[in-house]
Design an enzyme around this catalytic site. Structure first.
Site, PDB file in Angstrom:
ATOM      1  N   LYS A  68      -8.532   4.655  -2.578  1.00 14.28           N
ATOM      2  CA  LYS A  68      -9.129   4.092  -1.360  1.00 14.28           C
ATOM      3  C   LYS A  68     -10.363   4.900  -0.971  1.00 14.28           C
ATOM      4  CE  LYS A  68      -7.625   2.536   3.254  1.00 14.28           C
ATOM      5  NZ  LYS A  68      -6.473   2.504   4.180  1.00 14.28           N
TER       6      LYS A  68
ATOM      7  N   GLU B 280       0.834  -1.206   0.000  1.00 14.54           N
ATOM      8  CA  GLU B 280       0.000   0.000   0.000  1.00 14.54           C
ATOM      9  C   GLU B 280       0.873   1.262   0.000  1.00 14.54           C
ATOM     10  OE1 GLU B 280      -3.589   1.903   2.768  1.00 14.54           O
ATOM     11  OE2 GLU B 280      -2.427   0.200   3.478  1.00 14.54           O
TER      12      GLU B 280
ATOM     13  N   CYS C 175      -5.988  -2.312   2.347  1.00 19.03           N
ATOM     14  CA  CYS C 175      -6.055  -2.354   3.807  1.00 19.03           C
ATOM     15  C   CYS C 175      -7.474  -2.578   4.321  1.00 19.03           C
ATOM     16  CB  CYS C 175      -5.433  -1.069   4.364  1.00 19.03           C
ATOM     17  SG  CYS C 175      -4.852  -1.171   6.067  1.00 19.03           S
TER      18      CYS C 175
END
Length: 353
Positions: free
Chosen positions: A129, A47, A163
């Protein structure tokens, strides 16, 4: 289904160069070369690996992070740009699909962004995200539904989440419903301690089982010197240790190879794509195991842009940027034309097929 019956995947767990973004990009390019030399068709990085994950925001209060935050702005990636050009060239040279996590700068905002490059170097997906977590909300803006997309690549249908997006079951289901064959997961690593690694493992193994796909997960790594430099306090250093679970999971929920939980390395595994069908024969959560007449998901996949425009002859219905995609008014049940008026009111009074 992917053309190849066996895909060789590589999940990369290495440390970034915290001093220079060029140094981190060089590490990425070297890792792609190394993985490809071992026959990898797919290479996955952690990430926001370029230029680095904002660990500083996890261990220091906002009032003390201004300088590092600005430095992250200066070193973040503009898409497209020199960084994406370099990674695309490497993917093309090595004939492999590359999934890279970056800090993306878009004018005055930063985003946690995942890039999927096909083996010919084309950038197939840039997604952000959708909800940054805890300290991350001081760093990144929010993505939108346009990024919840599965793309066809040289290794099959690939979807990606970052995540704790994996704790949003509807986000996962959006990708499952598009029949992803390989799911790419990315976590920062080197955070929180062993409990984080345990949670990552449970999460990715569950998604593999539920989606009936392979999961390739990469987490980052920090050296002891980097941890000391970021924390600047021995008491805070423990917050930046552990939490690594670079792993490759089969559709049956098993580790294909033992995971990498500490140190640097590249995990390599062969993915037998026949296992996707084997799993879904028993439980296809978006097929014969679904009940869409009872439960279904609505995804608004229009980009959330700050400005939309409509001409008198066409209706804006979304697109990849402020440059809208247009369609004839017959695509919408509602007012005949937008006529340049308030689109909020227009969409409210219309139903999109």
């Amino acid at each position: 289904m992917a053309e190849k019956t066996v895909i060789r995947a590589a999940a990369v767990q290495i440390a970034p160069d915290l001093e220079t973004p060029i140094g981190t990009v060089e590490r990425v390019l070297n890792a792609i070369d190394e993985a490809a030399s071992k026959g990898a068709n797919l290479v996955v990085f952690p990430e926001t690996f370029v230029p680095w994950y904002p660990y500083f925001s996890f261990v220091h209060p906002p009032v003390l992070t201004g300088r590092e935050h600005l430095r992250l702005y200066e070193d973040s990636v503009v898409v497209p740009g020199p960084v994406t050009d370099a990674v695309a060239a490497s993917a093309r040279k090595n004939n492999c699909v590359v999934v890279l996590g970056i800090n993306e700068r878009d004018h005055g905002s930063l985003y946690n962004t995942q890039l999927v490059f096909d083996s010919d170097g084309s950038l197939l997906l840039k997604r952000r995200k959708i909800t940054p977590t805890y300290h991350e909300r001081m760093i990144w803006g929010q993505g939108d539904g346009s990024g919840l997309k599965v793309v066809d690549t040289a290794v099959g249908r690939v979807g990606a989440l970052a995540c704790w997006e994996h704790y949003n079951p509807l986000a996962r289901y959006a990708l499952m419903a598009q029949h992803e064959e390989i799911h790419v997961a990315q976590f920062p690593g080197s955070m929180v301690g062993p409990i984080f690694a345990d949670q990552i493992e449970v999460t990715i193994r569950h998604h593999a089982l539920e989606s009936g796909c392979f999961v390739v997960n990469a987490t980052g790594w920090l050296t002891d010197e980097q941890i000391s430099a970021i924390a600047k306090n021995e008491a805070l250093e423990k917050a930046l240790r552990g939490g690594c679970m670079t792993a490759i999971i089969s559709p049956e929920g098993n580790h294909v190879v033992p995971p990498l939980t500490s140190g640097e390395g590249i995990l390599i595994a062969d993915l037998d794509m026949g296992l996707v069908l084997k799993r879904k024969r028993m439980m296809d959560s978006v097929g014969h195991y679904a009940r869409p007449e009872l439960l279904k998901l609505f995804l608004d996949d229009r980009p959330a842009v700050p400005l939309r425009t409509a001409s008198t002859e066409a209706i804006a219905i979304g697109g990849g940027s402020i440059d809208e995609t247009h369609a004839a008014s017959t695509a919408i049940n509602g007012p005949a034309k937008a006529s340049g008026r308030d689109l909020c009111g227009f969409y409210t009074g219309a139903s999109i097929e």
